[in-house]
Design a protein around this motif. Sequence first.
Motif, PDB file in Angstrom:
ATOM      1  N   THR A 359       0.843   6.833  -6.543  1.00  6.99           N
ATOM      2  CA  THR A 359       0.249   8.174  -6.676  1.00  6.99           C
ATOM      3  C   THR A 359      -0.649   8.458  -5.497  1.00  6.99           C
ATOM      4  O   THR A 359      -0.671   9.573  -4.949  1.00  6.99           O
ATOM      5  CB  THR A 359      -0.539   8.252  -7.997  1.00  6.99           C
ATOM      6  N   ARG A 361      -0.354   7.236  -2.556  1.00  4.65           N
ATOM      7  CA  ARG A 361       0.450   7.485  -1.345  1.00  4.65           C
ATOM      8  C   ARG A 361       0.968   8.927  -1.283  1.00  4.65           C
ATOM      9  O   ARG A 361       1.356   9.394  -0.222  1.00  4.65           O
ATOM     10  CB  ARG A 361       1.617   6.499  -1.291  1.00  4.65           C
ATOM     11  N   ARG A 362       0.943   9.605  -2.407  1.00  5.52           N
ATOM     12  CA  ARG A 362       1.395  11.004  -2.403  1.00  5.52           C
ATOM     13  C   ARG A 362       0.252  11.976  -2.052  1.00  5.52           C
ATOM     14  O   ARG A 362       0.419  13.176  -2.087  1.00  5.52           O
ATOM     15  CB  ARG A 362       1.976  11.365  -3.774  1.00  5.52           C
TER      16      ARG A 362
END
Length: 411
Positions: A359, A361-362
């Motif tokens: 999450t 990394r998003r």
Amino acid sequence: MALQTSPDAPIPVGRVSRLIGGWIDRLGAVWVEGQITQLSRRPGAGVVFLTLRDPAHDISLSVTCFRSVFDQVADVVSEGARVVVHAKPEWYAPRGQLSLRAAEIRPVGVGELLARLEQLKKSLAAEGLFEAARKRPLPFLPQLVGLVCGRASAAERDVLENARHRWPHVRFEVRNVPVQGVHAVPRVVEAVQELDAHREVDVIIVARGGGSVEDLLPFSDERLVRAVAACRTPVVSAIGHEPDSPLLDLVADLRASTPTDAAKRVVPDVGEELTRVRQLRDRALRCVTALVEREERGLASVRARPCMERPHRMVEEREERIAELTGRARRTLGHLLDRAESELTHTHARVVALSPAATLRRGYAVLQHADGSVVRAADEVAADEELRARDARGEFAVRAVAAPDAVVPPA
């Protein structure tokens, strides 16, 4: 009335003899029973002289009678016969001798003798002298055999010849004694006791060649029966023939029907024993041979088994079985590992997909207070509070400022 005598006034011998004779003459006639031990019938003499003996007490009296009295029983009475005599005591003064003058002589009948023997038999049996428990076994091979018999008698010849024919090396200790008459009982008893005391004698045979009931009376005498019962050496009775049965047969350790039978019962036959030894040896050889053959067959059967014929075959079979089980175990373990690896891969993919790092990394970040707790709502942050922001690549510090307008989250 007693005579008045003293050392200074003795009476003559003749007067004493006459006084004794007068006293005896006043005695009446009596019936006397005894055994005739001596009999003298002189040719042409009118008087017969005989001696009457009491075997039980070993006391004898002289008896005289007229030939006419004795001739009435001369055919049935002889030395050794038991008789009943009706006689009057007489005193022969010249010799100072007491005798009986017989007026009648009656032989003791066989029936009466048998009745007395039967009474004696019951008495001795009540004492236990005839019990089978007292009987001792005869030795298998006697080294020295004691023999009591008449001198140069047929019984002696039968025993010696038959025994030596059966076993030539057998030895005998012979005692020749009277087997009939008044002297038979003491002499036989003496011979039996002497042989019983002999250390080398293994068995004693008492033998006689048969005879009438009167002739066999010495072997039913109580003294002889008790002497045999007291013997430590086994005693064999060989009196007469098969029908004869004196009391000695009952007390002896073994009764033989005849002297010949006694020799056969006491001494083993060397020929028969050798035959028996050969038979036993052959039987033993057959038994041992059969046992060896049976064991050989059993051993051959055991050796013919596959495990004995190829001892390594069992190891090889076990080795193949172990290899097979090892391969199965390895295959099973490989399948289990492959399945576990696949499940782990899928689980890892799901974990990665659901991980907060993904999450982050998003473009998302996580705010934390100084104590490390996560900021979950805006009202948890104070103005000018230093916070830590954590993204996918690291973390950095931020400061909260007051918002121009409070934002109220939708209901």
